[in-house]
Design an enzyme around this catalytic site. Sequence first.
Site, PDB file in Angstrom:
ATOM      1  N   GLU A 173       0.834  -1.450   0.106  1.00  0.00           N
ATOM      2  CA  GLU A 173      -0.063   0.091   0.047  1.00  0.00           C
ATOM      3  C   GLU A 173       0.905   1.359   0.073  1.00  0.00           C
ATOM      4  O   GLU A 173       0.410   2.171   0.756  1.00  0.00           O
ATOM      5  CB  GLU A 173      -1.052   0.027   1.238  1.00  0.00           C
ATOM      6  CG  GLU A 173      -2.089  -0.940   0.991  1.00  0.00           C
ATOM      7  CD  GLU A 173      -3.432  -0.905   1.955  1.00  0.00           C
ATOM      8  OE1 GLU A 173      -3.162  -0.017   2.939  1.00  0.00           O
ATOM      9  OE2 GLU A 173      -4.033  -1.699   2.041  1.00  0.00           O
ATOM     10  N   GLU A 292      -5.722  -8.429  -0.070  1.00  0.00           N
ATOM     11  CA  GLU A 292      -6.453  -8.084   0.850  1.00  0.00           C
ATOM     12  C   GLU A 292      -7.912  -7.944   0.494  1.00  0.00           C
ATOM     13  O   GLU A 292      -8.174  -6.991  -0.306  1.00  0.00           O
ATOM     14  CB  GLU A 292      -5.978  -7.001   1.554  1.00  0.00           C
ATOM     15  CG  GLU A 292      -4.727  -7.014   2.393  1.00  0.00           C
ATOM     16  CD  GLU A 292      -4.326  -5.919   3.098  1.00  0.00           C
ATOM     17  OE1 GLU A 292      -5.318  -5.132   3.846  1.00  0.00           O
ATOM     18  OE2 GLU A 292      -3.020  -5.433   3.125  1.00  0.00           O
TER      19      GLU A 292
END
Length: 511
Positions: A173, A292
Site C-alpha cells: 500500500e 487483501e
Amino acid sequence: MSTARITLDRDFTIGPVPRRLFGSFVEHMGRCVYTGIYEPGHPEADEKGYRQDVLKLVKELGATVVRYPGGNFVSGYNWEDGVGPVEGRPRRLDGAWHTIETNAFGLHEFVDWSKEAGVEVMEAINLGTRGVDAARELVEYANHPGGTALSDRRIANGAKDPFDIKLWCLGNELDGPWQIGHKTADEYGRLAQEAGKAMRFVDPSIELVAVGSSNSGMPTFGEWEHTVLSHAYDEVDYMSMHAYYQEHDGDALSFLASAVDMDYFIESVVATCDAVRAKRKATKHINLSFDEWNVWYQRGLDTDDQPHNVSKGWVEHPRLIEDAYNVTDAVVVGTLLNSLLRHGDRVSIANQAQLVNVIAPIRSEENGPAWRQSIFWPFARTAELAKGQILRTAVTSDRVDTPQFGDADLVDVSSTYDEEAGRVALFLANRGLDESADVSIDLRGFTASRVTRAEVLQIPEGGTRKSANTESEQDAVGLAPLDGVTLDGSSARLTLPALSWAVVELEVAKA
C-alpha cells in the site's frame, strides 16, 4: 417470490480454478499472531506455542496460501529482528499500529507454522523504510541452499533446508499517505523494478507481486497501476489489489451488492495491465493478486463493542478491529468469493484479510476457546468444493436497485465443474432481504443424477440478519441442509431463502 434462471454449459469455461484464490493473511497486528495462531502456555498450544485449536480451524477453513508479515506493519519492519534466538530478539515500536512488537514470532516460526497448517508462504518485503539490499538479502537468507553468509546464518538458526518461498510481495500500500515510506508511483515503480531484479538475481524461480492501489477510491487509482507497470512490467508477475466493504448508514442493499464494485475494480485493473502490455508490445500477461479483501467496519469503531483502529498506548498485541460478523456479512463474503471465481482467469491469487481475530473468519480468546465466525462458512465450502474448471454462468434474475452500485442481480452465482470427480458445484446468494427466490438451473452438456451436497446459511430461527457467533454462542450462525433441491436430467430447481448463501453440488455425467 423472486425468480432467477441460471444457465451453465460444459463447453463454456473461464479457466481452471486457481488454488491460490483461497488465501489468507497473517499480519503482526492486534491479536492475529499473539494469542491468535501463537500462544505459548495456552492449554491447546504445542511445544512450539502454536495453538492447535486454531490450527484445526485453519485446516478446516481450507486456506491455501498465507501472506505474511503485513500489511502496514511490513513497511517499518526489519526482517532480521525476527530471526535467531528468541531471547536475543529486540523489542520494537511498531508505528503502523502503535504497538510494541516483541519479535517472539518471526520468519522461522511462521514457515514452521505454515508447514503444520499445510499452506504456502507469501512473504512481503519492506519497501517503505528499506530497499534493494534488504530485499535481496532476505531472499538469500530464505531460499539459498547454503555456503554464503546469509544462508549459513539461516542454517545456524535451525533451518538446514531452504524455505523455498516462491511468492513475494514488493511492499504494501505504498500509494497510501498513511503508509510508512509512502511514495509516488514513479518512486515506487523504480524501486520495485530494481528490488525485483536484484531478488531474481538471487533466485530466478520466485514470483513477484507489485503494489497496486490500496482501493479503487484512491485519487491515483488507474494512473498508479499504469505508472508502476511502465517501470516494472518485465520484473513482476502480479499487480496487487485491496478492497474492504461495509454497510453504511443502514444501506443493506448496497452492501449486499458489494461484489458489483469488486467486479468493476478487477476489470478496471485488468484493462490497465493489458494497456501497458499493448504499449510495450509484451508477450506476457500481468495477472492479479487480490491480496487483501473482506468486510471491515472501518467507521464507527469507537463504540464499546468495536475496538479502535490503532492502539491508544504502546502495548503488546492489543485488541484491534475484532469485528463480529453476522449473517449479512457472510452473504456478502459469499458474493465476493463469487466475484473472485468469476474472474479466475486473471485473479490468480487472493487473500482474505485476516486469518484470526483481526477482521477474521476465526476468533480466539487468550487462555480461552477458538470459534468460527459466520464468514468462515462460505469461504470453507468454496475452498473445499470449487475445483476443476470455472464455468461461465448466464443469469437472468430479478433485480435489486441499490443507492451505491445501481441495480444488481438479486441472485448472485458462480459455478465450477470437476470433471475427474463428476461434480458441478454452484455457490449462490440471495441478496433479497424479505423474499425467497425460486431458482431454476439449466445444465447444458450435463446430466445430473443426484444432489451430493446442499447447504444454506440464513437467518437463524428467532434471530435477525445481525445474528452472529460469539464466545458464548459459537454456533448461532452456520450451515444447515438446503431441502427441496430437485433434479430433472439436465435441469435443477431450488428455493433460496431470503438473505442467504448456499452451496449445491451435483453429481453429473457428460450428456
